[in-house]
Every structure is written in structure tokens, then in C-alpha cells.
Write an enzyme that holds these catalytic residues in place. Structure first.
Site: not given
Length: 544
Positions: A87, A106, A117, A156, A165, A183, A307, A327, A329
Site C-alpha cells: 500500500d 501484438v 506479477h 524484486h 525491459h 533495473h 524424477k 518476448y 516476437h
């Protein structure tokens, strides 16, 4: 009667010990056996009884937590200290920065932001560290470790600029070529600003954090050792200040410098695939279930079940697919190139409100940088300032889909280190690579754009699985490596690839036809691979 009185006196004495130590309120939740014993509570049964009551206090109601309904992870709960951080204006700024930059031009669904994220990474960081705490009590993971790991997960990406980016990998290197800036560094500066501007140190201490030790730990998880002269690759005994080496595994959770397997990737794989409409082949929930800390070469590392080796290859394959399909494209990349061009032309004419800083210099001051988000695109696009006319025209071309055209892509026999100067030379060579008998159109070096794209599994030419250690269900304490040939014969042999793309800024059919022939001829001259449609574009050139 005497026995009852003596019990009451002992109880009052214990309470007075707590008062003397000034342990009240929130602090009571974090007491352990060692602290109680130091206060004179020697009887194990009494200590257990007290700790049981305190654990119940820790669980008391959800008023200490806030629940988010996340489209990827479902309902996630955050401690009230994390809510205090969420907040703040510094964290809320992430609502206005797209996770995938120009990809939204795109992929229609790729308009999610760094905010959600970061929420997801904070949640997964907590899930992983709590799973390790429950699975392996001997690791001595405490509430401080959990909160610090979650805060690092949340914070982060605080340092990302407009269009993510694009800002730190394209705009800043061109606007300020002499400045080495990432960054992650900005995330540290923004986190410091967040803590100071919102007076959070007392709140952190109230919830059991120890400062400045825990602040160092949080920042080290984001950007590595605070002392940049040392690193994990040097012979420095232990480069971190926030935690001692016996808790080295905690540094693998948010940003894993060892092999790249961390909760940051787990979230953006799932989240980006969801919004892009791409299938995610990796299930991070299995990795949470099988994560285990084992001593490897004298240092504790997070390992996984043998495994799961195929699942991890799927993880890095998913990373590669996301780069190839989204990313990196070819249209998304040229749109970000055009936005970068517009920002460079606007740089000296845009002043951050309330400061003397521009787009490229705002990174030097967090009070200015906090105001820099994706909105700068609209600020230029709708500006009536004649100084911004050139930049505005480029952005108008973007929104009207008048884009630079991709002529094709090619590859050299071996990956090359391509400098800015080399790209300029190639653009000049492209203008001169006119095939005999072609369409007579005069093209200039500035009509071409050369873009070099790298695809890999996250560690350039290396196989990241070589850095992962596994354990078997028959021995939970021994970690070992699994060679690729023991996994599958269908796995990749090469883990890196370099693609050279060429674009033309001119859009008229005649210039484009000529530019494509220039491109095919240039590939022949450079001994690069022939473009896929090379025989159709320039059949007169024959086999390369």
C-alpha cells in the site's frame, strides 16, 4: 494453600520477566525455547505450554492478513507487514508498468502489469520457504526469514521503468551509453526510498525484523551481494551480510544466481502464458512439493527429486518458447524499437513533474523515477508541443500500425559478439548490397535496422540443469547430478542460438521489394544462412 500461592508467585515472576524484556503484543508471537529458557522458564513442559498458546496467538484470526484473488494462484493471503509495503506509492507504481512492454501491441491479452506479477512472486516465495520450514525443521527457518523472503519477492521488480525491459535494455543503453545500469539496482534504490518515505523501519521492528541485518538480506536477494567487488564466483568465504552461510539456500528462492530456477520464473511463466494464450508446459506446484535442502560441497542448496529432471527441462523449454513466440516476437521487437526511438527524440524535452530530471536521468533520483511509468507514451502521443513532434509522429505510426517491416532473419555459422558499431557497419553494407538486375531504388544505411536476438536456456551456451542437484526417495540427504544422456536422447544438444533480423523503415512496396533483395544479397556476401523465402524474393540470385 501454600502450593497455590507459590504457583501464583511463579506465574507472576514469569510475566514480570516478559515485562522486563519488554516483550509484548506482536513480539510474543516470536518467542522460542531459547528465549524462554533465558528468562528462567526451565521446565520443558511449561515452555511447551507457553509456546502452544503463543502459536495459537500467531494463528489468531485473519485480521492480520489480507486476501487477494489472483487469476493464477487463486486466493492468496499476505501478512499485514506485506500489506503495508503493497500500500505504498512506490509499490502501487507497478500498476502502471506493463509486464511485457510492447508485446501488448501484438498479443491482445498481454496487458498485465508488474504489480500482479510482484504479488505472485511474493506469494510463491512464501509458499516455498514455508514448505521447506515444514518439511525440514532442522533448517531453523524462522518468521524473520519468511517475511524477508516474501518482501524480496514483492519488491524484486520495483526498479522497472516504462515498458519494463525495453527501458533498461534498449532505451537507457542508447540514451546514456556510459552508464552501467540495471533495473535490479533501481529496485534496491526504490526499496530504500519506499522504507524511508513511508517510515517502515519501526513497523518492521514491531513485526520482529532485526535492522539493518534484515534489510540487507532483502536487498541481497534482489540484486546479489551488497559489496559488488565480491560475488559467488570469487574465493570470498561468504559475500552476503544478511544471512550466514548455513542459510545460503534462502538466496536461491527469489533470484537464483546458481541455476535460474526461482519463484520469479515460476510466476511469470504461468502468468505470461495465461495472458498470451500460450500453453505452459511447466508445473511449478510439483517443484514446490519436491524442493529439499541438502548440503552440496559444503553449502546448503535447494535440490529436487530425481524424477523431476524432465519437468525442469520442460521449464527451460517453456522459457525458450516464450522468448521465441512472444518476448522476442519480430513485430513486438520492432514496435519496442520504434517506441525507444520516440523516447530518445523526446528525452531532452520531457521534464519529470516537480524535478529537473528527464526520461533518461530520472533513474538517478527515486523521487523523480517514481513518476515515470508507461503513461509517458500517451504524454508524447497527445502532446501539442512542437518539440515533441518527431517523437509524436513515431508513436502515431505505432498506434496506426505503420510499422517498420521485417525483411527476414538469418544466422551466422557461429554466434558472434555484435557491437553497436558492427550493427552500423552492417546497415551500411545492406544499403550497398544491391543485386545486379534488381529494382533500381536508392536505399540509405539509415533505412535499415539490424537486430540481433539471442535464444537460450538462461545460461547462454550452458545447460542450466548441469547446475541442479537431485536426490532420490531412498536417500534424502545425498545430492547428485544427472547427466543429460541419462534423461532422454530427445533433449537439445545446443543451448544457445543467435538470430540476426533485418528491418526496413521504408514502407512503400517498391522500396520494400528492393530492400528484400538487398537483404538476400547481403546474406550471400556475409556467408550467412539464406532467408526462408530467399528463393522467392530473389530467384535470380540462385543457391546461396
Amino acid at each position: 494453600m501454600q502450593t497455590v500461592n507459590s504457583k501464583k508467585k511463579k506465574k507472576k515472576k514469569k510475566l514480570s520477566n516478559l515485562d522486563a524484556k519488554k516483550i509484548t503484543g506482536v513480539g510474543l508471537r516470536y518467542l522460542g525455547h531459547a528465549e524462554l529458557e533465558k528468562m528462567g522458564i526451565e521446565c520443558l513442559g511449561v515452555r511447551l505450554q507457553i509456546l502452544h498458546s503463543l502459536r495459537k496467538l500467531w494463528q489468531v484470526g485473519m485480521e492480520s492478513y489480507k486476501v487477494f484473488n489472483d487469476p493464477i494462484h487463486g486466493h492468496v493471503a499476505f501478512h499485514q507487514l506485506l500489506i503495508k509495503i503493497i500500500d505504498t506509492p512506490q509499490f502501487q507504481r507497478l500498476r502502471y508498468i506493463k509486464q511485457l512492454g510492447g508485446a501488448s501491441f501484438v498479443f491482445p491479452g498481454a496487458s498485465h502489469k508488474r504489480f500482479e506479477h510482484s504479488i505472485g512472486v511474493g506469494h510463491l516465495a512464501g509458499e516455498l520457504v514455508k514448505a521447506l520450514q515444514k518439511r525440514q525443521p532442522e533448517l531453523d527457518i524462522d518468521h524473520r526469514d519468511i517475511l524477508c523472503v516474501q518482501i524480496a519477492g514483492l519488491c524484486h521488480d520495483l526498479g522497472h521503468g516504462p515498458f519494463s525491459h525495453m527501458f533498461d535494455k534498449s532505451f537507457i543503453p542508447k540514451a546514456r551509453p556510459d552508464k552501467k545500469w540495471k533495473h535490479e539496482q533501481a529496485s534496491i534504490h526504490m526499496f530504500n526510498y519506499l522504507v524511508e518515505d513511508n517510515d517502515l523501519k519501526p513497523v518492521m521492528e514491531q513485526h520482529g525484523l532485526v535492522l539493518p541485518e534484515d534489510l540487507d538480506f532483502i536487498k541481497e536477494q534482489i540484486a546479489g551481494p551488497m559489496d559488488t567487488s565480491s560475488s559467488l564466483s570469487t574465493k570470498v568465504p561468504w559475500p552476503y551480510k544478511g544471512r550466514t552461510e548455513d542459510k545460503a539456500f534462502l538466496y536461491d528462492i527469489v533470484a537464483n544466481k546458481r541455476n535460474g530456477i526461482d519463484v520469479d520464473k515460476w510466476d511469470y511463466f504461468a502468468r505470461d502464458c495465461h495472458h498470451l494464450g500460450i500453453q505452459n508446459n511447466f508445473d511449478h506446484r510439483r517443484s514446490l512439493m519436491f524442493a529439499r535442502v541438502i548440503n552440496v560441497d559444503g553449502q546448503k542448496q535447494i535440490c529436487t527429486r530425481d524424477k523431476e529432471v524432465g519437468n525442469l527441462y520442460d521449464m527451460f523449454y517453456t522459457r525458450n518458447c516464450l522468448h521465441r513466440r512472444a518476448y522476442q516476437h519480430k513485430v513486438g521487437n520492432i514496435i519496442e524499437f520504434m517506441i525507444t526511438e520516440a523516447f530518445l527524440k523526446a528525452d531532452q524535452f520531457i521534464q519529470i513533474e516537480g524535478s529537473t530530471f528527464s526520461l533518461s536521468t530520472a533513474i538517478d533520483d527515486m523521487e523523480a523515477y517514481i513518476k515515470l511509468t508507461d503513461h509517458v507514451f500517451e504524454q508524447i502521443l497527445y502532446s501539442s508541443d512542437q518539440k515533441l513532434a518527431e517523437a509524436k509522429q513515431i508513436l502515431q505510426d505505432v498506434v496506426h500500425r505503420r510499422l517498420y517491416k521485417c525483411l527476414g532473419q538469418t544466422q551466422a555459422d557461429e554466434p558472434m559478439t555484435v557491437t553497436k558499431e558492427m550493427s552500423k557497419e552492417w546497415e551500411a553494407d545492406l544499403a550497398k548490397s544491391f543485386p545486379q538486375g534488381g529494382v533500381q531504388v536508392q536505399l540509405q544505411p539509415e533505412d535499415f535496422v539490424v537486430s540481433v536476438v539471442e535464444f537460450n536456456y538462461g545460461m547462454k551456451e550452458k545447460n542450466p540443469i548441469d547446475k541442479v542437484r537431485f536426490y532420490s526417495k531412498n536417500d534424502l540427504t545425498t545430492a547428485y547430478q544427472i547427466p543429460q544422456e541419462q534423461v532422454s536422447r530427445l533433449l537439445p544438444v545446443c543451448f544457445t542460438e543467435q538470430v540476426i533480423r533485418v528491418y526496413c523503415k521504408k514502407r512503400d512496396p517498391k522500396s520494400l521489394k528492393a530492400a528484400k533483395k538487398h537483404f538476400v544479397q547481403w546474406c550471400i556476401n556475409m556467408n550467412f544462412s539464406k532467408p526462408q523465402d530467399g528463393d522467392i524474393i530473389a530467384p535470380e540470385l540462385g543457391a546461396v
